[in-house]
Design a protein around this motif. Structure first.
Motif, PDB file in Angstrom:
ATOM      1  N   MET A   1       0.839  -1.174   0.000  1.00  0.00           N
ATOM      2  CA  MET A   1       0.000   0.000   0.000  1.00  0.00           C
ATOM      3  C   MET A   1       0.891   1.247   0.000  1.00  0.00           C
ATOM      4  SD  MET A   1      -2.538   1.661   2.870  1.00  0.00           S
ATOM      5  CE  MET A   1      -3.536   0.277   3.180  1.00  0.00           C
ATOM      6  N   SER A   2       0.606   2.180  -0.885  1.00  0.00           N
ATOM      7  CA  SER A   2       1.334   3.446  -0.942  1.00  0.00           C
ATOM      8  C   SER A   2       0.753   4.407   0.084  1.00  0.00           C
ATOM      9  CB  SER A   2       1.206   4.060  -2.328  1.00  0.00           C
ATOM     10  OG  SER A   2       1.776   3.214  -3.290  1.00  0.00           O
ATOM     11  N   LYS A   3       1.632   5.095   0.799  1.00  0.00           N
ATOM     12  CA  LYS A   3       1.203   6.042   1.827  1.00  0.00           C
ATOM     13  C   LYS A   3       1.799   7.412   1.559  1.00  0.00           C
ATOM     14  CE  LYS A   3       0.504   2.705   5.459  1.00  0.00           C
ATOM     15  NZ  LYS A   3       0.183   2.719   6.863  1.00  0.00           N
ATOM     16  N   PHE A   4       1.090   8.455   2.014  1.00  0.00           N
ATOM     17  CA  PHE A   4       1.594   9.814   1.885  1.00  0.00           C
ATOM     18  C   PHE A   4       2.772  10.015   2.840  1.00  0.00           C
ATOM     19  CE2 PHE A   4      -2.872  10.543   0.538  1.00  0.00           C
ATOM     20  CZ  PHE A   4      -2.596  11.034  -0.724  1.00  0.00           C
ATOM     21  N   GLU A   5       3.779  10.774   2.379  1.00  0.00           N
ATOM     22  CA  GLU A   5       4.949  11.082   3.188  1.00  0.00           C
ATOM     23  C   GLU A   5       5.064  12.597   3.343  1.00  0.00           C
ATOM     24  OE1 GLU A   5       8.509   9.255   1.680  1.00  0.00           O
ATOM     25  OE2 GLU A   5       7.404   7.458   1.082  1.00  0.00           O
ATOM     26  N   VAL A   6       5.409  13.034   4.541  1.00  0.00           N
ATOM     27  CA  VAL A   6       5.547  14.459   4.837  1.00  0.00           C
ATOM     28  C   VAL A   6       6.679  15.042   4.003  1.00  0.00           C
ATOM     29  CG1 VAL A   6       6.072  16.140   6.640  1.00  0.00           C
ATOM     30  CG2 VAL A   6       4.628  14.168   7.157  1.00  0.00           C
ATOM     31  N   GLY A   7       6.424  16.197   3.402  1.00  0.00           N
ATOM     32  CA  GLY A   7       7.432  16.900   2.609  1.00  0.00           C
ATOM     33  C   GLY A   7       7.401  16.591   1.123  1.00  0.00           C
ATOM     34  N   LYS A   8       6.733  15.520   0.723  1.00  0.00           N
ATOM     35  CA  LYS A   8       6.661  15.177  -0.692  1.00  0.00           C
ATOM     36  C   LYS A   8       5.490  15.888  -1.357  1.00  0.00           C
ATOM     37  CE  LYS A   8       7.789  11.218  -2.332  1.00  0.00           C
ATOM     38  NZ  LYS A   8       7.754   9.792  -2.689  1.00  0.00           N
ATOM     39  N   THR A   9       5.615  16.133  -2.653  1.00  0.00           N
ATOM     40  CA  THR A   9       4.559  16.773  -3.438  1.00  0.00           C
ATOM     41  C   THR A   9       3.892  15.722  -4.308  1.00  0.00           C
ATOM     42  OG1 THR A   9       5.763  18.858  -3.460  1.00  0.00           O
ATOM     43  CG2 THR A   9       4.043  18.574  -5.112  1.00  0.00           C
ATOM     44  N   TYR A  10       2.570  15.705  -4.280  1.00  0.00           N
ATOM     45  CA  TYR A  10       1.772  14.761  -5.061  1.00  0.00           C
ATOM     46  C   TYR A  10       0.855  15.560  -5.978  1.00  0.00           C
ATOM     47  CZ  TYR A  10       3.298  11.530  -1.443  1.00  0.00           C
ATOM     48  OH  TYR A  10       4.058  10.784  -0.599  1.00  0.00           O
ATOM     49  N   SER A  11       0.420  14.934  -7.069  1.00  0.00           N
ATOM     50  CA  SER A  11      -0.482  15.625  -7.985  1.00  0.00           C
ATOM     51  C   SER A  11      -1.522  14.655  -8.519  1.00  0.00           C
ATOM     52  CB  SER A  11       0.290  16.256  -9.140  1.00  0.00           C
ATOM     53  OG  SER A  11       0.929  15.267  -9.900  1.00  0.00           O
ATOM     54  N   THR A  12      -2.539  15.224  -9.163  1.00  0.00           N
ATOM     55  CA  THR A  12      -3.558  14.392  -9.788  1.00  0.00           C
ATOM     56  C   THR A  12      -2.966  13.728 -11.019  1.00  0.00           C
ATOM     57  OG1 THR A  12      -4.337  16.280 -11.067  1.00  0.00           O
ATOM     58  CG2 THR A  12      -5.467  15.861  -8.998  1.00  0.00           C
ATOM     59  N   SER A  13      -3.656  12.748 -11.563  1.00  0.00           N
ATOM     60  CA  SER A  13      -3.124  12.009 -12.710  1.00  0.00           C
ATOM     61  C   SER A  13      -2.914  12.887 -13.936  1.00  0.00           C
ATOM     62  CB  SER A  13      -4.043  10.843 -13.055  1.00  0.00           C
ATOM     63  OG  SER A  13      -5.324  11.321 -13.373  1.00  0.00           O
ATOM     64  N   ASP A  14      -3.701  13.959 -14.073  1.00  0.00           N
ATOM     65  CA  ASP A  14      -3.551  14.861 -15.217  1.00  0.00           C
ATOM     66  C   ASP A  14      -2.885  16.183 -14.835  1.00  0.00           C
ATOM     67  OD1 ASP A  14      -5.631  15.689 -13.690  1.00  0.00           O
ATOM     68  OD2 ASP A  14      -7.115  15.704 -15.291  1.00  0.00           O
ATOM     69  N   ASP A  15      -2.259  16.243 -13.664  1.00  0.00           N
ATOM     70  CA  ASP A  15      -1.496  17.397 -13.171  1.00  0.00           C
ATOM     71  C   ASP A  15      -2.297  18.691 -13.071  1.00  0.00           C
ATOM     72  OD1 ASP A  15       0.790  15.883 -12.781  1.00  0.00           O
ATOM     73  OD2 ASP A  15       1.494  16.227 -14.825  1.00  0.00           O
ATOM     74  N   ILE A  16      -3.588  18.599 -12.788  1.00  0.00           N
ATOM     75  CA  ILE A  16      -4.403  19.798 -12.570  1.00  0.00           C
ATOM     76  C   ILE A  16      -4.028  20.441 -11.245  1.00  0.00           C
ATOM     77  CG2 ILE A  16      -6.754  20.631 -12.094  1.00  0.00           C
ATOM     78  CD1 ILE A  16      -7.779  18.569 -14.039  1.00  0.00           C
ATOM     79  N   ILE A  17      -3.861  19.612 -10.209  1.00  0.00           N
ATOM     80  CA  ILE A  17      -3.582  20.103  -8.863  1.00  0.00           C
ATOM     81  C   ILE A  17      -2.346  19.387  -8.337  1.00  0.00           C
ATOM     82  CG2 ILE A  17      -4.491  20.328  -6.518  1.00  0.00           C
ATOM     83  CD1 ILE A  17      -7.251  19.775  -7.714  1.00  0.00           C
ATOM     84  N   SER A  18      -1.486  20.120  -7.654  1.00  0.00           N
ATOM     85  CA  SER A  18      -0.392  19.487  -6.928  1.00  0.00           C
ATOM     86  C   SER A  18      -0.458  19.972  -5.484  1.00  0.00           C
ATOM     87  CB  SER A  18       0.959  19.820  -7.550  1.00  0.00           C
ATOM     88  OG  SER A  18       1.195  21.194  -7.478  1.00  0.00           O
ATOM     89  N   ALA A  19      -0.033  19.112  -4.558  1.00  0.00           N
ATOM     90  CA  ALA A  19      -0.128  19.425  -3.140  1.00  0.00           C
ATOM     91  C   ALA A  19       1.085  18.866  -2.416  1.00  0.00           C
ATOM     92  CB  ALA A  19      -1.396  18.832  -2.562  1.00  0.00           C
ATOM     93  N   THR A  20       1.639  19.668  -1.489  1.00  0.00           N
ATOM     94  CA  THR A  20       2.750  19.232  -0.657  1.00  0.00           C
ATOM     95  C   THR A  20       2.213  18.919   0.730  1.00  0.00           C
ATOM     96  OG1 THR A  20       4.255  20.643  -1.885  1.00  0.00           O
ATOM     97  CG2 THR A  20       5.005  19.874   0.263  1.00  0.00           C
ATOM     98  N   ILE A  21       2.557  17.751   1.245  1.00  0.00           N
ATOM     99  CA  ILE A  21       2.058  17.306   2.539  1.00  0.00           C
ATOM    100  C   ILE A  21       2.891  17.961   3.640  1.00  0.00           C
ATOM    101  CG2 ILE A  21       1.587  15.301   4.003  1.00  0.00           C
ATOM    102  CD1 ILE A  21      -0.023  15.354   1.367  1.00  0.00           C
ATOM    103  N   ALA A  22       2.226  18.727   4.527  1.00  0.00           N
ATOM    104  CA  ALA A  22       2.897  19.395   5.639  1.00  0.00           C
ATOM    105  C   ALA A  22       2.965  18.482   6.855  1.00  0.00           C
ATOM    106  CB  ALA A  22       2.181  20.686   6.004  1.00  0.00           C
ATOM    107  N   LYS A  23       1.886  17.767   7.155  1.00  0.00           N
ATOM    108  CA  LYS A  23       1.883  16.797   8.243  1.00  0.00           C
ATOM    109  C   LYS A  23       0.782  15.789   7.996  1.00  0.00           C
ATOM    110  CE  LYS A  23      -1.014  19.447  11.425  1.00  0.00           C
ATOM    111  NZ  LYS A  23      -1.132  19.993  12.766  1.00  0.00           N
TER     112      LYS A  23
END
Length: 70
Positions: A1-23
């Motif tokens: 299972m893939s999990k979110f990691e603090v400090g990494k940036t993730y985006s939607t499959s078509d790169d509409i939105i990107s988000a960096t996880i703060a905590k």
């Protein structure tokens, strides 16, 4: 299972939105900057059909973009 990691940036499959996880906790993620640009926002983590963690930054509706941790 893939999990979110603090400090990494993730985006939607078509790169509409990107988000960096703060905590993160076991059930929520907090973004460093909300997609709309108005401070930190917290979202509840769900599991997608591939078994990866995900959340919907613009709400839950039929064509809502989804950010997944894969």
């Amino acid at each position: 299972m893939s999990k979110f990691e603090v400090g990494k940036t993730y985006s939607t499959s078509d790169d509409i939105i990107s988000a960096t996880i703060a905590k993160r906790t076991a059930k929520t993620v907090t973004l460093a900057k909300a997609p709309e640009g108005n401070g930190q926002t917290t979202f509840r983590i769900a599991i997608d059909y591939k078994g990866a963690e995900c959340f919907n930054p613009w709400g839950s509706y039929s064509m809502a973009p989804q950010i997944a941790a894969n």
